[in-house]
Structure formats: C-alpha cells, structure tokens
Design a protein around this motif. Structure first.
Motif, PDB file in Angstrom:
ATOM      1  N   HIS A 179      43.866  46.514  43.827  1.00  0.00           N
ATOM      2  CA  HIS A 179      43.121  47.733  43.509  1.00  0.00           C
ATOM      3  C   HIS A 179      41.986  47.402  42.533  1.00  0.00           C
ATOM      4  O   HIS A 179      42.167  46.623  41.600  1.00  0.00           O
ATOM      5  CB  HIS A 179      44.065  48.770  42.879  1.00  0.00           C
ATOM      6  N   PRO A 180      40.794  47.985  42.719  1.00  0.00           N
ATOM      7  CA  PRO A 180      39.671  47.651  41.824  1.00  0.00           C
ATOM      8  C   PRO A 180      39.910  48.011  40.364  1.00  0.00           C
ATOM      9  O   PRO A 180      39.259  47.456  39.472  1.00  0.00           O
ATOM     10  CB  PRO A 180      38.500  48.454  42.406  1.00  0.00           C
ATOM     11  N   ASP A 181      40.872  48.908  40.103  1.00  0.00           N
ATOM     12  CA  ASP A 181      41.162  49.278  38.712  1.00  0.00           C
ATOM     13  C   ASP A 181      42.265  48.430  38.081  1.00  0.00           C
ATOM     14  O   ASP A 181      42.563  48.615  36.891  1.00  0.00           O
ATOM     15  CB  ASP A 181      41.566  50.752  38.636  1.00  0.00           C
ATOM     16  N   PHE A 182      42.865  47.533  38.862  1.00  0.00           N
ATOM     17  CA  PHE A 182      43.991  46.767  38.309  1.00  0.00           C
ATOM     18  C   PHE A 182      43.533  45.885  37.150  1.00  0.00           C
ATOM     19  O   PHE A 182      44.089  45.950  36.045  1.00  0.00           O
ATOM     20  CB  PHE A 182      44.643  45.912  39.395  1.00  0.00           C
ATOM     21  N   ALA A 183      42.541  45.030  37.372  1.00  0.00           N
ATOM     22  CA  ALA A 183      42.094  44.109  36.324  1.00  0.00           C
ATOM     23  C   ALA A 183      41.561  44.850  35.103  1.00  0.00           C
ATOM     24  O   ALA A 183      41.911  44.493  33.958  1.00  0.00           O
ATOM     25  CB  ALA A 183      41.049  43.138  36.883  1.00  0.00           C
ATOM     26  N   PRO A 184      40.714  45.892  35.267  1.00  0.00           N
ATOM     27  CA  PRO A 184      40.272  46.634  34.073  1.00  0.00           C
ATOM     28  C   PRO A 184      41.426  47.290  33.301  1.00  0.00           C
ATOM     29  O   PRO A 184      41.426  47.304  32.070  1.00  0.00           O
ATOM     30  CB  PRO A 184      39.327  47.692  34.643  1.00  0.00           C
ATOM     31  N   THR A 185      42.409  47.819  34.035  1.00  0.00           N
ATOM     32  CA  THR A 185      43.565  48.433  33.371  1.00  0.00           C
ATOM     33  C   THR A 185      44.330  47.399  32.558  1.00  0.00           C
ATOM     34  O   THR A 185      44.708  47.638  31.401  1.00  0.00           O
ATOM     35  CB  THR A 185      44.493  49.085  34.409  1.00  0.00           C
ATOM     36  N   LEU A 186      44.547  46.243  33.143  1.00  0.00           N
ATOM     37  CA  LEU A 186      45.284  45.190  32.448  1.00  0.00           C
ATOM     38  C   LEU A 186      44.508  44.716  31.227  1.00  0.00           C
ATOM     39  O   LEU A 186      45.085  44.496  30.149  1.00  0.00           O
ATOM     40  CB  LEU A 186      45.547  44.022  33.398  1.00  0.00           C
ATOM     41  N   ALA A 187      43.198  44.567  31.360  1.00  0.00           N
ATOM     42  CA  ALA A 187      42.380  44.091  30.238  1.00  0.00           C
ATOM     43  C   ALA A 187      42.360  45.100  29.093  1.00  0.00           C
ATOM     44  O   ALA A 187      42.445  44.725  27.910  1.00  0.00           O
ATOM     45  CB  ALA A 187      40.949  43.813  30.722  1.00  0.00           C
TER      46      ALA A 187
END
Length: 519
Positions: free
Chosen positions: A430-438
């Motif tokens: 999902h495109p929001d996975f990496a930003p959410t994790l960061a």
C-alpha cells in the motif's frame, strides 16, 4: 519447518501441519503458509526504534540472471534425467541443488539436468548467517504474513542445466528420452512433493508453480519405448510407485515397458530434507544416504566397508542396496518405499502358503533395524508397538491442532487492535505503508510492547511451536519402527506371492531386477 533438516520436502499446499492462515482484512501476498518458527521471529524488545541502517549490510540483491549461461547440451539419447528445484525461490532450498549436483557426479556422463528457473537463474535459497533487515518490519511480517525465506538470501545456481524444471519441460524431456527403445532411463526427481488422493493425483512441485503429476508422467511413459527407473526424493514421493501400473491405475495391470522406482517416503508421509542450511553435516535426507551409498560411502562421504552396502555379495552396489542403506541409516522421518513393495501390496495373498524368497535387502533392513531398536527375537512385538506410537502421534497432532487454533484466535485479536489505529500495516504494498511506518514506528513498537493481545499471540505462537516440535520428534522416532514393520511385511507378502507363483510373481521378480540395476 519443525526441525531443521528433518521436514521440508512437501509443497506449501501439502504441509498442512505447519500452515496457518491470516483472515483479518484483505489477503496479503503469500499470507497462507506458516514456515517461520517462534525461534525465527524477532522479539518486541528489539523493535522499539531500530532502523534498517543498524542491521548488518545486505549481500548483493538478486536482479535476475547475473550472466549469460548457455544451456547444457542435450545428450541423444540420455542415460538419465535429473529434474528438480522449487516452485518459487522460497521453496528452492540450497540442499535441493546440492543433491542434484551430487546426482550428476554419481550418475556420470550422458545425462541431462532440468533445474528450477533454468540456465543463469538467480534463485537458490541459502540461510542467513545472521539476522538482517528492519526488526519492526520483520515483526509485522511475522504477525500479518508469515512465510519461509525471510531468514535467507538468494544466489545464482551452481548447476548448468539444459532448461528450467517446469512440468511441461520435464514431460517433454521424458517424452524425447523414451521415444525409441533402449536401456532403462533413470529419472531422478528432487524437490517438494504434493500429496494426492488418490496417489496418482500427487506429484512433484516444479518451477513456475507447476506440478509434475504421477498420472501425466505415466501417460508419457506409457507412450514410450524404453523401460524406466524413477527415483523421487520428496515428501509423499511414494505416489510415484503407482507408475508400476499402466496409466498409474492399479486396475490396469503392470506397465509396459516395465517401470520401477525407489522413493524417499510413502504416498502418505513427509520426507526429510529441503534445507536452506548449506552445511551438509547439518542435513538429513534420503538423497544423502542413497547417492553416497552408490559410491561406497556413508551419509557424510566417509568410505564404508563393502559388506555394509553390497548385500548380495556381487561386488557392486545396486540402486536397491543403496535404498536399503537409507532405510537402515537415516535418522530422519523418511519411510522409503519402492514399486516392488507397491506391487506386493496389490497382488500378494493376505493369507495362505508361503515359500522363502531371496530378499537380501529386506533381510539386512530387518536384521540391522531389529538390532538398533532392540527387537532381536522380538519381531512379533513390532507391529503392536508401532500401533502405540501411531496413537501417540494422533494425540500430538490433536494438541497441535488445538494450539494452532489458539494461535489463530490470538492473532485476530492482536491484528484487530493494531489495524484499528494503523489500517495499512497488513499491506506493505500500500502506498501509505512506508510513510505510516516512518511517522509512527515508535508508537507501533510501543503498542506491540504493551499490548496484552500481542503478548497472548506470542505465547500462543510459542505453544504451537512446542506442539510442532513434539510432532516432529514423534515422526522421527516412529520412522525407523515403521521401516521395520514394512520390511517384515514385505518378506511375508513376498513369501506368499512366491507360493502362488504365476504372472504376478514374475512381475515382482522383474521389478526387483529393475530396482537392483546400476545407474
């Protein structure tokens, strides 16, 4: 899997004991198989705010063929074919490649190898020496999408195959090899097996997520002119014993030309092997015993006295003698079988007169396993003791089922709590996975560290791993006993079939002669 080097040569669809499912939300990629044990899962204490930069450096990443490799030439006609590898890199463990390289050495010139993705492919799985990657991502992956291969890296193959090992390429290779009459074609199959019900629907899982079905291989061999010797080393490989019959159908009579075979396990049992650890001393599989025995050696490559292997005293080591060595010496879960055993169980009388049959391989297995297991002079007790072990195994499987159920229930609660605050953590694409994790890694790690639901999941996971270990230990303990039970049955059934005589006995003798051939 349960115990390194013991289990692992069944396909993901077949290894029901070691699988689980994640049912919260949309399915994630490869979220259907559990091959990661509790020992492999990172602890939450290691995930608080660590970043990937703190992990050991990564090896070079696989990006497809690293170099151009010309396919090995096709011998015309081949003496032998070796086919193997995994359906995907995740199931293409290094031990499969090592076994195929050893098979090439033992069988000699005049053969052809079909391996995994083919010439120049980059997909042999090798176990990591140390943990790598972001520990928090690893924790999330273990929760939402457990799968094998995450504690391994991938390298180019050391083999020089003629082609990829897909079902279609394997069948075409066999078709070409048996098109004209000649001496028996040796077909060596290595990798992960698929259980079939009936067995003729089983087979070998091959590259591209294809399957070499027993029935399809029988169809190709039925149309050919050469007899065949088939050696299969996977879980449930005894399904290939159905090749003794035309169309792999027990109602159709013996195949013509004759087909015989040796197999690592019965059609119902898993086999040892398929290990990502490249250390051969840590592996335990049928191939190690069989192939080394053919060159006069033990599992570790040490020279053995000739009398240990040459059971009929003719100065040579046959395929069947090497097979007997595996039955005697293996410490794994393998219960090897043959086409002649399958023929006996299909045709021998269940009662009646008996005549002594010359079976030096069975005699050796009975004598040596009886001594090893303490049954010398007590063979009559073997079958009842084996039934008791089967009862213990049924109880262990019931405990495993219950523990797996508790793990799934605990997973749902832990996943629901996490997804209520961070909805995309179960989907790394999902495109929001990496930003959410960061942006929220400290909060995510803190929630996991303090969550009673996640703690219950980890406890249930540990209980399931313990239950898996109990099953694995019982499988290993029962294997030698079952080998002895089957050897005693073989001798009894062969005596009755010899007393009856006729075409069925003649076919049994022909199968033994085929199995006693040299590769």
């Amino acid at each position: 899997m349960f115990v390194a080097g013991l289990l692992g040569c069944g396909s993901p669809a077949s290894e029901g004991v070691a699988t689980t499912s994640r049912e919260v939300g949309a399915p994630t990629v490869a979220a259907t198989t559990r091959e990661v044990t509790t020992a492999e899962a990172p602890t939450i204490a290691a995930t608080s705010v660590e970043s990937e930069a703190s992990a050991p450096p990564r090896p070079p990443l696989g990006v497809g063929p690293l170099h151009h490799q010309e396919p090995a030439p096709w011998p015309d006609p081949p003496r032998w074919l070796a086919v193997g590898g995994g359906a995907t890199p995740e199931f293409n463990q290094v031990s499969i490649e090592q076994d195929l390289l050893l098979a090439e050495e033992v069988f000699g010139d005049g053969g052809a190898l079909l391996f995994a993705g083919g010439p120049g492919s980059h997909g042999v799985q090798v176990e990591d020496a140390a943990p790598r990657g972001d520990p928090l991502v690893a924790t999330l992956a273990e929760l939402f999408a457990p799968r094998g291969g995450r504690t391994a890296t991938y390298r180019p193959t050391l083999t020089n195959p003629s082609s990829a090992a897909t079902s279609s390429s394997a069948l075409e290779a066999v078709k070409l090899a048996v098109a004209e009459s000649g001496p028996p074609l040796l077909v060596y199959l290595a990798g992960h097996g698929e259980r079939g019900d009936p067995p003729r629907d089983g087979g070998l899982s091959l590259w591209g997520q294809t399957t070499l079905r027993v029935a399809k291989l029988a169809e190709v061999l039925d149309a050919g002119q050469r007899p065949a010797q088939v050696v299969a080393t996977s879980c449930f490989s005894g399904a290939f014993a159905e090749l003794v019959f035309a169309r792999a159908d027990s109602e159709a009579g013996p195949a013509k030309p004759l087909r015989c075979g040796l197999f690592a396990a019965t059609a119902e049992r898993e086999a040892s092997g398929c290990d990502p650890n490249p250390d051969r001393a840590a592996q335990e599989g049928y191939s190690l015993h069989l192939l080394n025995a053919l060159r006069g050696r033990g599992r570790g490559g040490e020279a053995l006295p000739p009398a240990e292997l040459d059971l009929d005293g003719d100065g040579q080591i046959s395929l069947l003698e090497a097979h007997a060595r595996a039955r005697i010496a293996s410490e794994g879960i393998d219960v090897p079988t043959t086409t002649s055993e399958r023929w006996l169980r299909a045709t021998a009388p269940r009662r009646g007169k008996s005549r002594t049959a010359a079976l030096p391989e069975e005699d050796a297995v009975i004598a040596r396993l009886s001594a090893a297991l303490g049954y010398v002079g007590r063979e009559a007790e073997v079958e009842s003791d084996f039934r008791n072990v089967l009862k213990d195994m049924a109880d262990a499987y019931a405990r495993l089922d219950a523990a797996s159920g508790r793990e799934d229930t605990a997973y749902r609660a832990a996943a629901a709590e996490l997804l209520a605050r961070f909805p995309v953590l179960d989907d790394p694409w999902h495109p929001d996975f990496a930003p959410t994790l960061a942006a929220h890694r400290v909060d995510i790690a803190g929630l996991l560290a303090d969550s009673p639901q996640y703690a219950e999941f980890r406890a249930a996971q540990a209980d399931a791993a313990t239950a898996q270990g109990e099953v694995a230990e019982l499988l290993a303990r029962s294997a030698k006993l079952e080998r002895l039970v089957r050897a005693l049955e073989n001798r009894t059934l062969a005596g009755r079939l010899k007393a009856r005589g006729g075409a069925a006995w003649s076919t049994f003798e022909a199968l033994l002669a085929c199995e006693r051939g040299r590769p």
